[in-house]
Design an enzyme around this catalytic site. Structure first.
Site, PDB file in Angstrom:
ATOM      1  N   SER A 106       0.829  -1.214   0.000  1.00 54.12           N
ATOM      2  CA  SER A 106       0.000   0.000   0.000  1.00 54.12           C
ATOM      3  C   SER A 106       0.860   1.259   0.000  1.00 54.12           C
ATOM      4  O   SER A 106       2.006   1.239   0.440  1.00 54.12           O
ATOM      5  CB  SER A 106      -0.897   0.027   1.242  1.00 54.12           C
ATOM      6  OG  SER A 106      -1.632  -1.153   1.352  1.00 54.12           O
TER       7      SER A 106
HETATM    8  N1  SAH Z   1      -0.490  -5.031   3.899  1.00 53.75           N
HETATM    9  C1  SAH Z   1       0.321  -5.349   2.752  1.00 53.75           C
HETATM   10  C2  SAH Z   1      -0.343  -5.007   1.437  1.00 53.75           C
HETATM   11  C3  SAH Z   1      -1.208  -6.077   1.056  1.00 53.75           C
HETATM   12  S1  SAH Z   1      -1.890  -6.212  -0.525  1.00 53.75           S
HETATM   13  C4  SAH Z   1       1.681  -4.706   2.811  1.00 53.75           C
HETATM   14  O1  SAH Z   1       1.942  -3.929   3.737  1.00 53.75           O
HETATM   15  O2  SAH Z   1       2.504  -5.003   1.949  1.00 53.75           O
HETATM   16  C5  SAH Z   1      -3.188  -7.286  -0.020  1.00 53.75           C
HETATM   17  C6  SAH Z   1      -2.756  -8.653   0.372  1.00 53.75           C
HETATM   18  O3  SAH Z   1      -3.912  -9.334   0.830  1.00 53.75           O
HETATM   19  C7  SAH Z   1      -2.186  -9.481  -0.773  1.00 53.75           C
HETATM   20  O4  SAH Z   1      -0.932  -9.971  -0.422  1.00 53.75           O
HETATM   21  C8  SAH Z   1      -3.216 -10.609  -0.937  1.00 53.75           C
HETATM   22  O5  SAH Z   1      -2.638 -11.822  -1.324  1.00 53.75           O
HETATM   23  C9  SAH Z   1      -3.796 -10.676   0.455  1.00 53.75           C
HETATM   24  N2  SAH Z   1      -5.114 -11.296   0.541  1.00 53.75           N
HETATM   25  C10 SAH Z   1      -6.140 -11.241  -0.358  1.00 53.75           C
HETATM   26  N3  SAH Z   1      -7.203 -11.918   0.096  1.00 53.75           N
HETATM   27  C11 SAH Z   1      -6.855 -12.420   1.316  1.00 53.75           C
HETATM   28  C12 SAH Z   1      -7.537 -13.219   2.278  1.00 53.75           C
HETATM   29  N4  SAH Z   1      -8.792 -13.641   2.097  1.00 53.75           N
HETATM   30  N5  SAH Z   1      -6.871 -13.540   3.411  1.00 53.75           N
HETATM   31  C13 SAH Z   1      -5.586 -13.134   3.618  1.00 53.75           C
HETATM   32  N6  SAH Z   1      -4.893 -12.387   2.731  1.00 53.75           N
HETATM   33  C14 SAH Z   1      -5.526 -12.022   1.598  1.00 53.75           C
END
Ligand code: SAH
Length: 248
Positions: A98
């Site tokens: 993000s």
């Molecule tokens: N917080 C992260 C950014 C994440 S992007 C950072 O600081 O880098 C969103 C993430 O959520 C992705 O890696 C994706 O694979 C994950 N994601 C999507 N659906 C999900 C779910 N149901 N449970 C856990 N993770 C999930």
């Protein structure tokens, strides 16, 4: 100096400089100037979004934490030059880290402190978890893509964010063994606020979650559970997150 000793000295010097290049043991000093510039950008971004940011802007303690977390070590090596720009970046598997303003805002909004237990859904690179780490007692983070989860766990351990625990799974269902959570941060967009997460929020706790159809307009929502157990929700600002995946 005898040639052999000279050679050894040279080898030692080369090894020392190689160690300096790959070392992550003193990340705080590394790229501190870029981080300071990033903090200024976050502050001015916050001034342009007053309805989303409560009170006097982003809590200075949150910004102080972000001035220490080495964001460049959470992005792919070839993107390190762009790590401190106020924008999301690809981290592989179609996912993104993000943008710094959103990380600051979400961390500010859940308003946790020492001793609090926090859940993050969507570990991704581990950066948001690293920012939460010094601000909470314990951080639990769930990632659905095994490779990303494993890498983030290793990175967080290497950088000594020792109070973060990562598991691979579907975060829609939360992590009931460690509930209730004083704060919950969902970093992927859901079509609705996941009921299991509302259930696992502590009384007096806060959750931030982007809600909306994938690749359509989403809004960052703030969900609060009052002491009497009642729930309030507030729509804060339009955002663009990758979709929350899973089998439901
Ligand atoms: N917080 C992260 C950014 C994440 S992007 C950072 O600081 O880098 C969103 C993430 O959520 C992705 O890696 C994706 O694979 C994950 N994601 C999507 N659906 C999900 C779910 N149901 N449970 C856990 N993770 C999930």
């Amino acid at each position: 100096m005898r040639p052999l000793a000279q050679c050894q000295a040279l080898l030692a010097a080369v090894l020392a400089s190689a160690a300096a290049v790959v070392s992550t043991s003193a990340p705080a000093q590394d790229r501190a100037g870029e981080r300071a510039a990033m903090i200024e950008t976050i502050k001015s971004h916050a001034r342009s979004a007053p309805s989303a940011v409560e009170g006097q802007g982003i809590d200075p303690a949150v910004l102080e934490t972000m001035a220490k977390v080495p964001r460049h070590l959470f992005v792919p090596e070839e993107l390190r030059g762009a790590a401190y720009r106020d924008r999301p970046l690809p981290i592989g598997y179609g996912q993104t880290i993000s943008q710094p303003f959103i990380v600051a805002l979400m961390t500010d909004l859940i308003n946790v402190g020492p001793g609090d237990v926090v859940l993050e859904v969507g570990t991704g690179s581990g950066y948001q978890a690293a920012v939460l780490s010094p601000r909470a007692g314990k951080v639990y983070s769930i990632e659905i893509i095994p490779e990303l989860g494993k890498r983030a766990a290793a990175r967080l351990a290497e950088l000594r964010y020792g109070n973060v625990e990562v598991k691979v799974g579907d975060g829609y269902y939360g992590w009931p063994e460690h509930a209730p959570f004083d704060g919950i941060v969902v970093t992927a967009a859901a079509s609705h606020i996941p009921p299991p997460l509302v259930e696992q929020l502590a009384k007096g706790g806060r959750m931030v979650v982007p809600v909306g159809a994938p690749f359509a307009t989403q809004f960052l929502m703030l969900v609060e559970k009052r002491q009497d157990g009642s729930i309030t929700t507030r729509q804060l600002l339009p955002v663009g997150f990758v979709p929350l995946r899973g089998g439901r």
